[in-house]
Write an enzyme that holds these catalytic residues in place. Structure first.
Site, PDB file in Angstrom:
ATOM      1  CG  ASP A 102      39.722  60.139  27.720  1.00 36.68           C
ATOM      2  OD1 ASP A 102      39.607  59.522  28.806  1.00 36.68           O
ATOM      3  OD2 ASP A 102      40.697  59.999  26.968  1.00 36.68           O
ATOM      4  CE  LYS A 191      22.427  41.349  47.627  1.00 40.12           C
ATOM      5  NZ  LYS A 191      21.785  41.048  46.358  1.00 40.12           N
ATOM      6  CG  HIS A 249      29.436  41.480  48.388  1.00 41.72           C
ATOM      7  ND1 HIS A 249      29.231  42.837  48.386  1.00 41.72           N
ATOM      8  CD2 HIS A 249      29.579  41.134  47.088  1.00 41.72           C
ATOM      9  CE1 HIS A 249      29.237  43.286  47.132  1.00 41.72           C
ATOM     10  NE2 HIS A 249      29.456  42.274  46.336  1.00 41.72           N
ATOM     11  CE  LYS A 354      21.536  36.147  43.018  1.00 46.22           C
ATOM     12  NZ  LYS A 354      22.981  36.374  43.062  1.00 46.22           N
TER      13      LYS A 354
HETATM   14  N1  LIG Z   1      28.967  45.325  36.667  1.00 45.26           N
HETATM   15  C1  LIG Z   1      28.680  44.916  37.886  1.00 45.26           C
HETATM   16  O1  LIG Z   1      27.792  44.086  38.128  1.00 45.26           O
HETATM   17  C2  LIG Z   1      29.428  45.462  39.042  1.00 45.26           C
HETATM   18  C3  LIG Z   1      30.359  46.467  38.893  1.00 45.26           C
HETATM   19  N2  LIG Z   1      30.984  46.984  39.977  1.00 45.26           N
HETATM   20  C4  LIG Z   1      31.948  48.080  39.822  1.00 45.26           C
HETATM   21  O2  LIG Z   1      31.319  49.138  39.129  1.00 45.26           O
HETATM   22  C5  LIG Z   1      32.251  49.822  38.327  1.00 45.26           C
HETATM   23  C6  LIG Z   1      31.753  49.816  36.886  1.00 45.26           C
HETATM   24  O3  LIG Z   1      31.705  48.485  36.434  1.00 45.26           O
HETATM   25  P1  LIG Z   1      31.043  48.077  35.051  1.00 45.26           P
HETATM   26  O4  LIG Z   1      29.856  48.883  34.763  1.00 45.26           O
HETATM   27  O5  LIG Z   1      30.921  46.598  35.098  1.00 45.26           O
HETATM   28  O6  LIG Z   1      32.206  48.461  34.026  1.00 45.26           O
HETATM   29  P2  LIG Z   1      32.041  48.717  32.459  1.00 45.26           P
HETATM   30  O7  LIG Z   1      33.406  48.544  31.882  1.00 45.26           O
HETATM   31  O8  LIG Z   1      30.925  47.938  31.899  1.00 45.26           O
HETATM   32  O9  LIG Z   1      31.622  50.237  32.411  1.00 45.26           O
HETATM   33  C7  LIG Z   1      32.521  51.306  32.551  1.00 45.26           C
HETATM   34  C8  LIG Z   1      32.104  52.396  31.601  1.00 45.26           C
HETATM   35  O10 LIG Z   1      33.037  53.464  31.739  1.00 45.26           O
HETATM   36  C9  LIG Z   1      33.522  53.837  30.460  1.00 45.26           C
HETATM   37  N3  LIG Z   1      34.898  54.290  30.530  1.00 45.26           N
HETATM   38  C10 LIG Z   1      35.967  53.593  30.981  1.00 45.26           C
HETATM   39  N4  LIG Z   1      37.075  54.353  30.898  1.00 45.26           N
HETATM   40  C11 LIG Z   1      36.688  55.542  30.383  1.00 45.26           C
HETATM   41  C12 LIG Z   1      37.362  56.757  30.063  1.00 45.26           C
HETATM   42  N5  LIG Z   1      38.684  56.902  30.271  1.00 45.26           N
HETATM   43  N6  LIG Z   1      36.656  57.757  29.552  1.00 45.26           N
HETATM   44  C13 LIG Z   1      35.331  57.651  29.329  1.00 45.26           C
HETATM   45  N7  LIG Z   1      34.628  56.523  29.603  1.00 45.26           N
HETATM   46  C14 LIG Z   1      35.301  55.501  30.133  1.00 45.26           C
HETATM   47  C15 LIG Z   1      33.435  52.589  29.636  1.00 45.26           C
HETATM   48  O11 LIG Z   1      33.384  52.967  28.301  1.00 45.26           O
HETATM   49  P3  LIG Z   1      34.075  52.048  27.170  1.00 45.26           P
HETATM   50  O12 LIG Z   1      33.201  50.867  27.085  1.00 45.26           O
HETATM   51  O13 LIG Z   1      34.035  52.935  25.992  1.00 45.26           O
HETATM   52  O14 LIG Z   1      35.467  51.760  27.666  1.00 45.26           O
HETATM   53  C16 LIG Z   1      32.121  51.970  30.141  1.00 45.26           C
HETATM   54  O15 LIG Z   1      31.013  52.535  29.514  1.00 45.26           O
HETATM   55  C17 LIG Z   1      33.589  49.109  38.528  1.00 45.26           C
HETATM   56  O16 LIG Z   1      34.282  49.754  39.570  1.00 45.26           O
HETATM   57  C18 LIG Z   1      33.165  47.722  38.994  1.00 45.26           C
HETATM   58  O17 LIG Z   1      34.165  47.103  39.774  1.00 45.26           O
HETATM   59  C19 LIG Z   1      30.709  46.546  41.246  1.00 45.26           C
HETATM   60  C20 LIG Z   1      29.797  45.545  41.466  1.00 45.26           C
HETATM   61  C21 LIG Z   1      29.107  44.891  40.386  1.00 45.26           C
HETATM   62  O1  LIG Z   2      29.788  42.511  43.597  1.00 51.94           O
HETATM   63  C1  LIG Z   2      29.517  41.481  43.000  1.00 51.94           C
HETATM   64  O2  LIG Z   2      28.355  40.881  43.286  1.00 51.94           O
HETATM   65  C2  LIG Z   2      27.767  39.965  42.369  1.00 51.94           C
HETATM   66  C3  LIG Z   2      26.716  39.182  43.152  1.00 51.94           C
HETATM   67  O3  LIG Z   2      25.731  40.071  43.596  1.00 51.94           O
HETATM   68  P1  LIG Z   2      24.245  39.555  43.904  1.00 51.94           P
HETATM   69  O4  LIG Z   2      23.542  40.771  44.375  1.00 51.94           O
HETATM   70  O5  LIG Z   2      23.722  39.002  42.607  1.00 51.94           O
HETATM   71  O6  LIG Z   2      24.364  38.496  44.936  1.00 51.94           O
HETATM   72  C4  LIG Z   2      28.805  39.044  41.759  1.00 51.94           C
HETATM   73  O7  LIG Z   2      28.225  38.266  40.731  1.00 51.94           O
HETATM   74  C5  LIG Z   2      29.938  39.849  41.176  1.00 51.94           C
HETATM   75  O8  LIG Z   2      30.943  38.972  40.702  1.00 51.94           O
HETATM   76  C6  LIG Z   2      30.522  40.780  42.208  1.00 51.94           C
HETATM   77  O9  LIG Z   2      31.437  41.676  41.570  1.00 51.94           O
END
Ligand SMILES: NC(=O)C1=CN([C@@H]2O[C@H](COP(=O)(O)OP(=O)(O)OC[C@H]3O[C@@H](n4cnc5c(N)ncnc54)[C@H](OP(=O)(O)O)[C@@H]3O)[C@@H](O)[C@H]2O)C=CC1
Ligand SMILES: O=C1O[C@H](COP(=O)(O)O)[C@@H](O)[C@H](O)[C@H]1O
EC number: 1.1.1.49
Length: 501
Positions: A102, A191, A249, A354
């Protein structure tokens, strides 16, 4: 090896860049969709040192075998079948380890110190979790004695919600890691085509000499996405398109287009120039905000001919939300180079395709001698296609052929399509490049704290202006290019959004 030397030669990772990589949030969307596939590709290309190890951390009570199974499932869907090979997969799985933790509590962080015992490799801590946890995790790592003097931290965007929250998060990380070991990701900087902006501008005298208000009339940047909110409604509704895409971006793209030539390719030389652009961005006023900014939110429509729901009907939606899924704006970089040159930006979800593209519109010749009806044609355009179909096209004018055509002009492209011009080179995903740079300890593709904060400062005044003026989003059907007002905004200047290539 110095930073500039490395950036210049592009020397790639080798056994000297072995690391212990610790991914917080290893079962989350970003880690599974982007980070682990990128690491697999690096391994396959021989760019992961034999000694590099990867530890996944998440809340689930998995063991390493269950984690490997999950990664295997991910890679089988994310990696093209002709790029999956047994040898790489076996080697890659051997690197993996897993601990359940955690992140908000100090207990359990000593497991990281124990895992590292005896290792001479630097640790890279990848925070693939929401930014609210960055401070706690940094603190617990430090208190548990897990951080060494060469260890680095990688943080994702968005850092905070506004300037104040961003400062608090950066302060908390900064109490543990110095700026020189903080890698703030903006994946657009990873990129290839975005990095190419630096090559295009500073390696080609043809463009270098023309890159200012004497020769350029206006600049357009479009980052259109076909997808909607894709199960991220909770996150997105708090952010909106301005914080999600423009604050990071799009402003980074503006910086790379508008910045002055850096003295060299050192991280700080480039970042100093980018900061100057961010500081020169003209703030919106009460009057210009209504005239030069359009907010939009998609309603039901179609994508690829199939009906899709509106933003307010997406899973988990609150039907009253006023969050924008589209923004268009006309802004200015108020300095000597760009005085009077509008930068038109637009970005949105659920658009027809896109498309990330920058169009540089050059000025017409000072004295025009051709058919007055063709006057609008008579300007060159440089179209930089960031994705998909990465490449560039320079629109030039030639004489229309044929005896009956007189001196009629016709526009035609000088085309550079990266995939066909350089067919052997796979275009790597942004995260591959960024992870490689972290391993090498190179910061030039990462965002410095002052960049993030200047970008927030500019966005905050815009958001405050929206609130004061009560500007609800205008509706646009999914599958369209945004609200009609965004077309009117550019048309009133006698211009139009350029969608061809
Ligand atoms: N997904 C994307 O395309 C993008 C994401 N980001 C950034 O990347 C980061 C991650 O995003 P994303 O992967 O989408 O988020 P997710 O919520 O999918 O992943 C976060 C992970 O962290 C775990 N987690 C959260 N809180 C805790 C805790 N207290 N202890 C242990 N595990 C924990 C979650 O587990 P659980 O599910 O059990 O809560 C989950 O597996 C964020 O800052 C987001 O803004 C940036 C650009 C694009
Ligand atoms: O950071 C982010 O980017 C994606 C778009 O990324 P791309 O590489 O596919 O152009 C966007 O969908 C998302 O909302 C944002 O958090």
């Amino acid at each position: 090896m110095s930073q500039s030397h490395d950036a210049q030669t592009g020397a790639l990772g080798d056994s000297h860049h072995a690391i212990d990589l610790v991914i917080f949030g290893a079962l989350g969307d970003l880690a599974q969709r982007k980070l682990l596939p990128a690491l697999y590709h690096l391994d396959r290309e021989g760019l992961l040192s034999a000694d590099t190890r990867i530890m996944g951390l998440a809340r689930q009570n998995h063991d390493v075998v269950a984690f490997q199974k999950q990664v295997s499932k991910t890679l089988s869907t994310r990696i093209k079948s002709d790029e999956q090979d047994e040898q790489t997969l076996t080697r890659f799985f051997r690197r993996l380890d897993y601990r359940s933790l955690d992140f908000s509590q100090p207990e359990g962080f000593s497991a990281i110190r124990q895992w590292r015992e005896g290792s001479l490799r630097p640790m890279v801590v990848y925070l693939s979790v929401g930014a609210k946890l960055y401070g706690d995790i940094s603190h617990h790592l430090s208190e548990s004695g897990s951080i060494g003097e060469e260890d680095r931290v990688v943080v994702e965007k968005p850092i905070g919600f506004d300037l104040a929250s961003s400062e608090a998060i950066n302060d908390a990380i900064g109490r543990v890691f110095p700026e020189s070991r903080i890698y703030r990701i903006d994946h657009y900087l990873g990129k290839e085509t975005v990095q190419n902006l630096i090559a295009l501008r500073f390696a080609n005298p043809l463009f270098g000499t023309q890159w200012n208000q004497n020769h350029i009339s206006h600049v357009e940047i479009t980052v259109a996405e076909k997808v909607g909110i894709e199960g991220r409604w909770g996150y997105f509704d708090e952010a909106g398109q301005l914080r999600d895409m423009v604050q990071n971006h799009l402003l980074q793209l503006v910086c790379l287009i508008a910045m002055d030539p850096p003295a060299n390719l050192d991280a700080d030389a480039i970042r100093d120039e980018k900061v100057k652009v961010l500081k020169a961005l003209k703030p919106f006023t009460g009057e210009s905000i209504g005239r030069d900014v359009v907010r939009g939110q998609y309603i039901a429509g179609t994508t690829d001919g199939q009906p899709v729901p509106g933003y307010l009907e997406e899973e988990g939606a609150n039907a009253q939300s006023q969050t924008e899924t589209f923004v268009a704006m006309k802004t200015q970089v108020a300095n000597w180079r760009w005085a009077g040159v509008p930068f038109y930006l637009r970005t949105g979800k659920r658009m027809p395709e896109k498309l990330s593209q920058i169009v540089i519109h050059f000025r017409q010749q000072p004295h025009y001698i051709f058919d007055p009806d063709q006057r609008d044609l008579a300007a060159n355009k440089l179209i930089i296609r960031l994705q998909p179909e990465e490449g560039m096209a320079l629109q030039v004018l030639t004489k229309d052929s044929g005896l009956d055509k007189g001196m009629r002009l016709r526009p035609g492209p000088l085309h550079l399509d990266f995939n066909s011009a350089f067919p052997k080179s796979r275009i790597p995903d942004a995260y591959e490049r960024l992870l490689l740079e972290v391993m090498k300890g190179q910061q030039y593709l990462f965002v410095r704290r002052d960049e993030v904060e200047h970008a927030w400062r500019w966005c905050d005044q815009l958001i405050d202006g929206w609130k004061t003026r009560e500007m609800p989003p205008r509706r646009y059907p999914a599958g369209s290019w945004g609200p009609v007002a965004s077309i009117a905004m550019i048309t009133q200047d006698g211009r139009s959004w350029y969608e061809d290539y």
